[in-house]
Design a protein around this motif. Structure first.
Motif, PDB file in Angstrom:
ATOM      1  N   PHE A  91      44.593  56.327  33.964  1.00 37.82           N
ATOM      2  CA  PHE A  91      44.042  55.651  35.133  1.00 37.82           C
ATOM      3  C   PHE A  91      45.144  55.289  36.121  1.00 37.82           C
ATOM      4  CE2 PHE A  91      40.611  53.947  32.119  1.00 37.82           C
ATOM      5  CZ  PHE A  91      39.675  54.893  32.533  1.00 37.82           C
ATOM      6  N   ASP A  92      44.808  55.344  37.395  1.00 37.29           N
ATOM      7  CA  ASP A  92      45.700  54.807  38.422  1.00 37.29           C
ATOM      8  C   ASP A  92      45.555  53.290  38.523  1.00 37.29           C
ATOM      9  OD1 ASP A  92      46.775  57.322  39.444  1.00 37.29           O
ATOM     10  OD2 ASP A  92      44.729  57.682  40.152  1.00 37.29           O
ATOM     11  N   VAL A  93      44.315  52.818  38.310  1.00 37.95           N
ATOM     12  CA  VAL A  93      43.999  51.398  38.436  1.00 37.95           C
ATOM     13  C   VAL A  93      42.928  51.056  37.403  1.00 37.95           C
ATOM     14  CG1 VAL A  93      43.025  49.600  39.931  1.00 37.95           C
ATOM     15  CG2 VAL A  93      44.433  51.395  40.933  1.00 37.95           C
ATOM     16  N   VAL A  94      43.015  49.865  36.812  1.00 39.43           N
ATOM     17  CA  VAL A  94      41.910  49.313  36.039  1.00 39.43           C
ATOM     18  C   VAL A  94      41.424  48.067  36.771  1.00 39.43           C
ATOM     19  CG1 VAL A  94      41.228  48.147  33.902  1.00 39.43           C
ATOM     20  CG2 VAL A  94      42.626  50.212  33.815  1.00 39.43           C
ATOM     21  N   HIS A  95      40.127  48.026  37.061  1.00 37.23           N
ATOM     22  CA  HIS A  95      39.537  46.945  37.852  1.00 37.23           C
ATOM     23  C   HIS A  95      38.501  46.234  36.978  1.00 37.23           C
ATOM     24  CE1 HIS A  95      38.321  45.785  42.220  1.00 37.23           C
ATOM     25  NE2 HIS A  95      38.179  44.762  41.399  1.00 37.23           N
ATOM     26  N   VAL A  96      38.611  44.920  36.883  1.00 36.76           N
ATOM     27  CA  VAL A  96      37.702  44.156  36.020  1.00 36.76           C
ATOM     28  C   VAL A  96      37.050  43.031  36.826  1.00 36.76           C
ATOM     29  CG1 VAL A  96      38.985  44.702  33.933  1.00 36.76           C
ATOM     30  CG2 VAL A  96      39.550  42.633  35.196  1.00 36.76           C
ATOM     31  N   PRO A  97      35.823  42.592  36.412  1.00 32.85           N
ATOM     32  CA  PRO A  97      35.095  41.577  37.177  1.00 32.85           C
ATOM     33  C   PRO A  97      35.208  40.167  36.606  1.00 32.85           C
ATOM     34  CG  PRO A  97      33.567  42.624  35.686  1.00 32.85           C
ATOM     35  CD  PRO A  97      34.928  43.237  35.415  1.00 32.85           C
ATOM     36  N   GLU A  98      36.057  39.972  35.593  1.00 33.21           N
ATOM     37  CA  GLU A  98      36.234  38.619  35.030  1.00 33.21           C
ATOM     38  C   GLU A  98      37.564  38.579  34.277  1.00 33.21           C
ATOM     39  OE1 GLU A  98      36.095  38.761  31.521  1.00 33.21           O
ATOM     40  OE2 GLU A  98      35.765  40.878  31.981  1.00 33.21           O
ATOM     41  N   TYR A  99      38.064  37.346  34.040  1.00 33.86           N
ATOM     42  CA  TYR A  99      39.455  37.234  33.614  1.00 33.86           C
ATOM     43  C   TYR A  99      39.668  37.214  32.109  1.00 33.86           C
ATOM     44  CZ  TYR A  99      37.956  32.386  34.728  1.00 33.86           C
ATOM     45  OH  TYR A  99      37.253  31.211  34.878  1.00 33.86           O
ATOM     46  N   MET A 100      38.628  37.288  31.291  1.00 31.19           N
ATOM     47  CA  MET A 100      38.846  37.568  29.871  1.00 31.19           C
ATOM     48  C   MET A 100      39.333  39.002  29.708  1.00 31.19           C
ATOM     49  SD  MET A 100      38.236  35.095  27.595  1.00 31.19           S
ATOM     50  CE  MET A 100      37.530  35.837  26.115  1.00 31.19           C
ATOM     51  N   SER A 101      38.701  39.934  30.421  1.00 32.21           N
ATOM     52  CA  SER A 101      39.105  41.345  30.335  1.00 32.21           C
ATOM     53  C   SER A 101      40.544  41.533  30.787  1.00 32.21           C
ATOM     54  CB  SER A 101      38.191  42.206  31.208  1.00 32.21           C
ATOM     55  OG  SER A 101      36.872  42.214  30.734  1.00 32.21           O
ATOM     56  N   SER A 102      40.899  40.950  31.914  1.00 32.44           N
ATOM     57  CA  SER A 102      42.252  41.143  32.432  1.00 32.44           C
ATOM     58  C   SER A 102      43.289  40.522  31.513  1.00 32.44           C
ATOM     59  CB  SER A 102      42.366  40.566  33.849  1.00 32.44           C
ATOM     60  OG  SER A 102      41.863  39.247  33.913  1.00 32.44           O
ATOM     61  N   ALA A 103      42.995  39.355  30.947  1.00 35.96           N
ATOM     62  CA  ALA A 103      43.944  38.701  30.044  1.00 35.96           C
ATOM     63  C   ALA A 103      44.178  39.539  28.792  1.00 35.96           C
ATOM     64  CB  ALA A 103      43.439  37.309  29.664  1.00 35.96           C
ATOM     65  N   LEU A 142      38.925  29.995  28.609  1.00 39.79           N
ATOM     66  CA  LEU A 142      38.920  30.490  29.982  1.00 39.79           C
ATOM     67  C   LEU A 142      40.144  30.009  30.759  1.00 39.79           C
ATOM     68  CD1 LEU A 142      35.154  30.148  30.995  1.00 39.79           C
ATOM     69  CD2 LEU A 142      36.398  32.217  30.344  1.00 39.79           C
ATOM     70  N   LYS A 143      40.591  28.791  30.503  1.00 39.94           N
ATOM     71  CA  LYS A 143      41.785  28.273  31.176  1.00 39.94           C
ATOM     72  C   LYS A 143      43.008  29.116  30.835  1.00 39.94           C
ATOM     73  CE  LYS A 143      42.249  23.711  30.966  1.00 39.94           C
ATOM     74  NZ  LYS A 143      42.124  22.338  30.414  1.00 39.94           N
ATOM     75  N   VAL A 144      43.164  29.448  29.554  1.00 42.97           N
ATOM     76  CA  VAL A 144      44.291  30.283  29.135  1.00 42.97           C
ATOM     77  C   VAL A 144      44.174  31.674  29.766  1.00 42.97           C
ATOM     78  CG1 VAL A 144      45.401  31.394  27.167  1.00 42.97           C
ATOM     79  CG2 VAL A 144      44.629  29.019  26.982  1.00 42.97           C
ATOM     80  N   ALA A 145      42.960  32.251  29.714  1.00 41.04           N
ATOM     81  CA  ALA A 145      42.757  33.594  30.272  1.00 41.04           C
ATOM     82  C   ALA A 145      43.029  33.617  31.772  1.00 41.04           C
ATOM     83  CB  ALA A 145      41.333  34.058  29.980  1.00 41.04           C
ATOM     84  N   ALA A 146      42.617  32.555  32.481  1.00 43.80           N
ATOM     85  CA  ALA A 146      42.843  32.489  33.933  1.00 43.80           C
ATOM     86  C   ALA A 146      44.329  32.422  34.246  1.00 43.80           C
ATOM     87  CB  ALA A 146      42.110  31.285  34.518  1.00 43.80           C
ATOM     88  N   LYS A 147      45.076  31.624  33.494  1.00 43.16           N
ATOM     89  CA  LYS A 147      46.525  31.505  33.710  1.00 43.16           C
ATOM     90  C   LYS A 147      47.223  32.842  33.492  1.00 43.16           C
ATOM     91  CE  LYS A 147      47.741  27.104  34.540  1.00 43.16           C
ATOM     92  NZ  LYS A 147      48.599  26.710  35.685  1.00 43.16           N
TER      93      LYS A 147
END
Length: 398
Positions: A91-103, A142-147
């Motif tokens: 992939f060139d980019v991975v795009h996610v709609p919430e911050y559990m996935s990104s974390a 969620l706080k940890v994932a957001a950070k």
């Protein structure tokens, strides 16, 4: 990597597996994915379902975990599987709609640039009285994932000016936090003529009243108790108005009791959730959407209403303030100002043309600002290409 054709991956797990693209945050994923394919990009979606809504989008199924989807352990299990799959694609980019996935992706050492588009920020929600609605233990996760996401994602797209501030406070650098609102699918939400006639069996007293609707979760942070108090305090007769609260949630019984105690059962009706095909009929039939929320990242129902040419009456929070202009496409009032809301409602009930005359400008604003094709082009140009060119420049300087 081709500038003209990117290979983009999405992780989509906040959904009903039987209704991909129609529940949770899945509609955001699919709207972006379909518009990106229309622009010529190659799009892949990783999620716990096998159905594809568009043959141009490649779907890669992640099995539903043994412990299910609706818990933190199940979520992390599924996301770790998704992160492993990401490493097998180029992939060139991975795009996610919430911050559990990104974390989970960044902690799994994915080398692909991660872009986050998310409706809200946990620190913002916790800062607002009655704003969270989450259980304590889940809020900590969620706080940890957001950070982690704020510090490690290559871009965090803020969907409102206030969310930009909150994501920067959470750790995202200003230059990596572009402001781009969520779009709305204009093929799903549009004005339907004769909508009141179609809904006549569901409308109290027929379709001649001034109609207000609320669409969303029936929970404390949505300010619905304030709405009932405001209706009860209107000085002028409200018999010509009807309020329909469409949704469900933990506040339902308490809300119904307050409506009954005020003697407003013939004026305010709580309705069950409706399908999106029916929801556009409600927006089209309504004179206004009401958003009395204490907190909103960016209300998606606001954009859906504007897409149907329906003005919005809402609090001056976050994404509502970014888009609603008094006397142009709706009216705003201060959070918690019950008297202020009552005055607006009284004014428009007595002069319903003051709302109906705004329908054209509401629709014009939507078409110019919030259609997904417009939003998606901005994401490609202002986020993906900017980010990838930045990486190329860094490599060339080494």
């Amino acid at each position: 990597m081709s500038i003209d054709k990117l290979k983009i991956g999405f992780i989509d797990y906040v959904l009903d597996p039987q209704r991909p693209g129609r529940s949770g945050l899945s509609d955001i994923v699919w709207d972006m994915a379909e518009n990106l394919t229309d622009l010529g990009h190659q799009v892949h979606i990783l999620g716990p379902y096998s159905e594809t809504l568009n043959p141009k989008v490649s779907v890669h199924r992640i099995p539903i975990p043994p412990m299910g989807l609706r818990n933190v352990v199940g979520n992390i299990w599924l996301l770790r599987r998704a992160a492993k799959m990401v490493r097998t694609f180029n992939f060139d980019v991975v795009h996610v709609p919430e911050y559990m996935s990104s974390a989970v992706c960044v902690l799994s050492r994915c080398s692909v640039p991660i872009v986050l588009t998310v409706p809200g920020n946990i620190y913002h929600r916790l800062s607002v009285p009655n704003g969270s609605g989450y259980e304590w233990h889940y809020a900590q996760v969620l706080k940890v994932a957001a950070k982690i996401s704020a510090k490690k994602c290559r871009r965090v797209i803020a969907i409102s000016q206030e969310m930009k501030m909150w994501w920067e406070k959470t750790g995202s650098l200003p230059e990596r936090t572009p402001y781009i609102p969520l779009g709305v699918n204009h093929e799903r939400f549009y004005f339907v003529d004769h909508s009141r006639q179609i809904l006549k069996d569901k409308l109290l007293g027929g379709g001649d009243s001034v109609i207000f609707i609320y669409v969303g979760r029936l929970s404390t942070e949505k300010g619905l108790m304030d709405l009932v108090d405001a209706v009860a305090s209107i000085k002028a007769p409200v018999s010509s108005a009807r309020f329909y609260l469409i949704g469900d949630g933990p506040l339902r019984d308490q809300l119904q009791k307050k409506i009954t105690d005020y003697g407003l059962t013939s004026i305010i009706t709580i309705c069950a959730w409706v399908q999106q095909d029916t929801l556009r009929l409600w927006y089209s039939a309504a004179d206004a959407l009401i958003l009395p929320s204490f907190t909103e990242g960016m209300s998606r129902t606001m954009g859906e209403a504007l897409a149907c040419g329906t003005p919005v009456i809402g609090t001056d929070v976050a994404g509502i303030s970014d888009h609603i202009r008094n006397g142009a496409n709706g009216f705003k009032y201060k959070v918690g100002d019950i008297d202020g809301l009552a005055r607006i409602l009284q004014q428009v009930i007595q002069s319903p043309d003051s709302l109906r005359n705004l329908r054209k400008s509401a629709l014009t604003y939507f078409r110019e600002t919030l259609m997904w094709p417009t939003i998606t082009r901005r994401i490609v140009e202002e986020v993906y290409l900017s980010m990838l060119n930045e990486s190329d420049n860094v490599r060339n300087s080494i």
